[in-house]
Design a protein around this motif. Structure first.
Motif, PDB file in Angstrom:
ATOM      1  N   ASP A 317      26.119 -28.896  82.157  1.00  0.00           N
ATOM      2  CA  ASP A 317      25.069 -27.944  81.792  1.00  0.00           C
ATOM      3  C   ASP A 317      25.183 -26.649  82.582  1.00  0.00           C
ATOM      4  O   ASP A 317      24.846 -25.577  82.082  1.00  0.00           O
ATOM      5  N   ILE A 318      25.697 -26.721  83.830  1.00  0.00           N
ATOM      6  CA  ILE A 318      25.839 -25.516  84.649  1.00  0.00           C
ATOM      7  C   ILE A 318      27.294 -25.142  84.848  1.00  0.00           C
ATOM      8  O   ILE A 318      27.620 -23.978  85.055  1.00  0.00           O
ATOM      9  N   PRO A 320      30.220 -25.664  82.473  1.00  0.00           N
ATOM     10  CA  PRO A 320      30.530 -26.226  81.150  1.00  0.00           C
ATOM     11  C   PRO A 320      32.005 -26.502  80.893  1.00  0.00           C
ATOM     12  O   PRO A 320      32.351 -26.941  79.809  1.00  0.00           O
ATOM     13  N   GLU A 429      26.874 -21.348  78.535  1.00  0.00           N
ATOM     14  CA  GLU A 429      26.039 -21.018  79.689  1.00  0.00           C
ATOM     15  C   GLU A 429      24.612 -20.661  79.253  1.00  0.00           C
ATOM     16  O   GLU A 429      23.639 -21.019  79.918  1.00  0.00           O
ATOM     17  N   ARG A 431      22.967 -21.820  76.698  1.00  0.00           N
ATOM     18  CA  ARG A 431      22.208 -22.967  76.187  1.00  0.00           C
ATOM     19  C   ARG A 431      21.399 -23.659  77.283  1.00  0.00           C
ATOM     20  O   ARG A 431      20.463 -24.397  77.000  1.00  0.00           O
ATOM     21  N   ARG A 432      21.752 -23.419  78.554  1.00  0.00           N
ATOM     22  CA  ARG A 432      21.064 -24.082  79.657  1.00  0.00           C
ATOM     23  C   ARG A 432      19.626 -23.563  79.760  1.00  0.00           C
ATOM     24  O   ARG A 432      19.376 -22.376  79.883  1.00  0.00           O
ATOM     25  N   TYR A 467      25.133 -30.660  74.043  1.00  0.00           N
ATOM     26  CA  TYR A 467      25.604 -31.404  75.214  1.00  0.00           C
ATOM     27  C   TYR A 467      26.384 -32.664  74.841  1.00  0.00           C
ATOM     28  O   TYR A 467      26.887 -33.353  75.730  1.00  0.00           O
ATOM     29  N   SER A 573      24.173 -29.067  91.925  1.00  0.00           N
ATOM     30  CA  SER A 573      24.148 -30.024  90.812  1.00  0.00           C
ATOM     31  C   SER A 573      25.236 -31.076  90.967  1.00  0.00           C
ATOM     32  O   SER A 573      25.016 -32.262  90.710  1.00  0.00           O
TER      33      SER A 573
END
Length: 653
Positions: A317-318, A320, A429, A431-432, A467, A573
């Protein structure tokens, strides 16, 4: 005693006379010598010898004085013993006679000494005069040498001026020759112009007749022009009618879905059973089992590498993109394939081509001749499982969960990654943090498919990279590939594969695939239901990262390579999602991020610069706190290699 004194005095006289004669000869020779410098050096040496002889003579004279004092003392003693000697008058008389003779000899020797002293003084004065003349000659010689150096310098300067004048003269001669040639050319051109003038006069007469003939042709062409304009007007009217018919046919084709027929063709016609699996209920146990199965089938990947790859996918998510870099033939392409098979993911391998320079190379393009979109396997895969833009996928997967996909961009740096994958990186990026169910917000993270400029009335199709799809790239680091920019590196986790420790492995890939045949099940889209959450307190992770990364970032700032919030959040993360929830696991996770995201920033720094040396030393100190001996050793070796610039090639785990 008198005899001794006499011999000593005689010896001194002989030496002094010899010195005087030798000095006189030297003086006469010095006057006749031509090279002044050699005479000066020789006389200096002779003067030193004469002074040394004079010193020795003075020492001997002092000795004679002492002997004389002793003699006087003996005379006094003899006087005191006179009474004793009276008894032996004969002997006394003889002794007196001897004493008188000794006195006479002493007086004679003393006279000779004084005479020789005077001669020596005269000789010393003469030698000093010679020395003064030699010093004067040396001064004159130095002046002559200086004058010669000045003359040589002037001569050299005059020679340089002469060379410059010669060059200038050569340039002037060259210019003169060129001017002469130009004059000749101008004269020839003038003659040519005169000939042309005569020729044109004759041509004018011929052109007059030709003009009359062209006038007649012009009138004929004007009539044809009017006829053609009428024909063009008629053709335009027919073209407008055809355009209307084409638009109607195109609308009918779009209504039937022909334009997007290739995109909507299923990427995988026979899908795997849509069954949710929970193999990661015990994450570390599953990873250990995976590593053992790989090893049993001759597929050697270290535990650290498996955990790093697994964790990098969890934090997509961070970050990708996961990049596997290093030596060719080390299993970079094989690991994603085996991992996807073990988890029941769909696997798509995309071979990157050197000519790729736009997102169309990955997703496809609109064929204007056929009025159809030519899709790629990647665009069909994304569309097949896009539950937000594809109504069929929404009906099929919204309740049961969307299958997971792993896309492998093989040899991704054969072309510039920023050219063909930049749109993807941006959308992945964006989409987060957005709610994909909100269409307006989701649009910012969607990729628009090209539909053709002629079909302005046809709504475009969008793809949402959700995702459920992972992107992994492999890259070989050699002279035939492109380097990755900081934009890509900051948005990716880069795992480097070194050369293998052994070259005799025989992998049993088919045996491994058969081992996980029953695991080929689709997984749900909810990330939290696939990857178990970390049980490590967030505050502890943040403190642990700050203790190491904050000093390192200060060092990077001094050499112009600092990192900012995006990299920091990505590291947080990663450490939070690391599968080993212990102090050692936390140190390993921080070491992984140091290797993946920080050390590549040092590439290209000149190691001999003082600020770079200090930064590398400070980073080494912070790195040692993580107790990763392999990482510390490789970093030390990178600092000591023969290259002028720092080069980071990763750790061979």
């Amino acid at each position: 005693m008198a005899l001794i004194l006499y011999l000593v005095g005689l010896t001194s006289v002989v030496i002094l006379v010899s010195l005087a004669i030798y000095a006189a000869n030297l003086y006469r020779s010095a006057l006749d010598l031509n090279p002044i410098k050699e005479t000066r050096d020789s006389l200096k040496h002779q003067i030193a010898e004469a002074q040394r002889t004079l010193t020795e003579t003075e020492t001997k004279v002092n000795g004679l004085h002492e002997e004389y004092a002793k003699a006087r003392h003996a005379i006094q003693k003899a006087e005191e013993a006179r009474l004793f000697l009276q008894e032996n008058s004969n002997k006394v008389s003889e002794l007196k006679a001897q004493i008188e003779r000794a006195k006479e000899d002493f007086r004679t020797a003393n006279d000779q000494k004084e005479k020789r002293q005077e001669e020596l003084n005269v000789l010393i004065q003469e030698v000093r005069a010679v020395g003064e003349k030699l010093e004067s000659s040396r001064t004159e010689l130095a002046a002559l040498v200086a004058q010669k150096s000045s003359l040589d310098e002037n001569c050299k300067h005059l020679q340089q001026q002469g060379e410059a004048l010669k060059q200038h003269l050569a340039i002037l001669n060259k210019d003169l020759n060129e001017k002469s040639a130009q004059v000749s050319q101008l004269e020839a051109q003038l003659r040519g112009l005169q000939e042309q003038c005569n020729s044109q006069k004759a041509q004018c007469s011929r052109d007059e007749a030709r003009h009359q003939r062209l006038q007649a042709e012009y009138e004929s062409l004007s009539k044809k022009k009017d006829d053609l304009e009428n024909e063009i007007t008629r053709k335009k009217a027919e073209s407008s009618t055809l355009e209307v018919q084409l638009a109607e046919e195109q609308a009918k084709a779009d209504t039937k879905g022909i334009r997007w027929e290739d995109l909507k063709r299923p990427w995988q016609s026979k899908e795997l059973p849509n069954v949710s699996v929970s193999v990661l209920g015990k994450e570390s146990t599953w990873l250990e089992e995976l590593g053992n199965n790989l090893k049993d089938h001759g597929l050697l990947f270290s535990e650290r590498t498996l955990r790093a790859f697994h964790t990098s996918l969890k934090v997509m998510d961070i970050s990708p993109l996961v990049i596997l870099a290093g030596v060719s033939g080390t299993g970079k392409s094989l690991l994603p394939r085996l991992y996807a098979h073990a988890l029941g993911m769909n696997f798509l391998q995309v071979a990157i081509q050197p000519r790729w320079d736009s997102p169309q190379d990955m997703l496809g393009f609109y064929n204007y001749m056929e009025r159809r979109f030519k899709a790629t396997e990647l665009s069909r895969l994304l569309w097949q499982y896009d539950i937000y833009n594809n109504d069929e996928a929404k009906k099929k997967y919204s309740k049961s969960g969307v299958p997971m996909n792993l896309v492998l961009l093989d040899e991704m740096n054969l072309a510039k990654v920023e050219y063909y994958f930049s749109d993807f990186l941006s959308k992945l990026e964006v989409r987060r943090g957005i709610d994909p169910k909100d269409g307006k917000k989701r649009r910012a993270a969607e990729i628009e498919i090209e539909c053709g400029a002629q079909a302005s009335n046809v709504p475009p199709i969008y793809l949402f990279p959700n995702y459920n799809t992972f992107f992994v790239g492999t890259m070989n680091e050699d002279e035939s590939t492109q380097t990755l920019s900081d934009k890509v590196m900051d948005r990716a986790n880069v795992l480097r594969f070194g050369r293998p420790a052994k070259l005799d492995l025989k992998p049993d890939i088919q045996g491994f695939l058969a081992k996980y045949q029953e695991a080929n099940n689709c997984l749900p889209n909810s990330k939290t239901s696939i990857w178990p959450p970390s049980d490590t307190p967030f505050q502890n992770i943040q403190d642990a990262l700050l203790n190491v990364m904050d000093p390192i970032n200060e060092c990077l700032a001094k050499v112009g390579r600092p990192f900012a919030h995006r990299v920091w959040q990505a590291m947080e993360s990663y450490v939070s999602n690391y599968p080993i929830h212990s102090e050692e696991g936390q140190r390993n996770a921080i070491a992984d991020q140091l290797e993946m995201k920080i050390l590549p920033k040092l590439n290209g720094l000149e190691k001999e610069r003082p600020e770079v040396r200090e930064a590398l030393k400070a980073i080494q100190g912070e790195m040692d706190k993580l107790k990763d001996e392999e990482l510390s050793q490789v970093f030390t070796d990178a600092q000591k290699d023969e290259s002028i610039f720092f080069q980071w090639h990763g750790v061979r785990r």
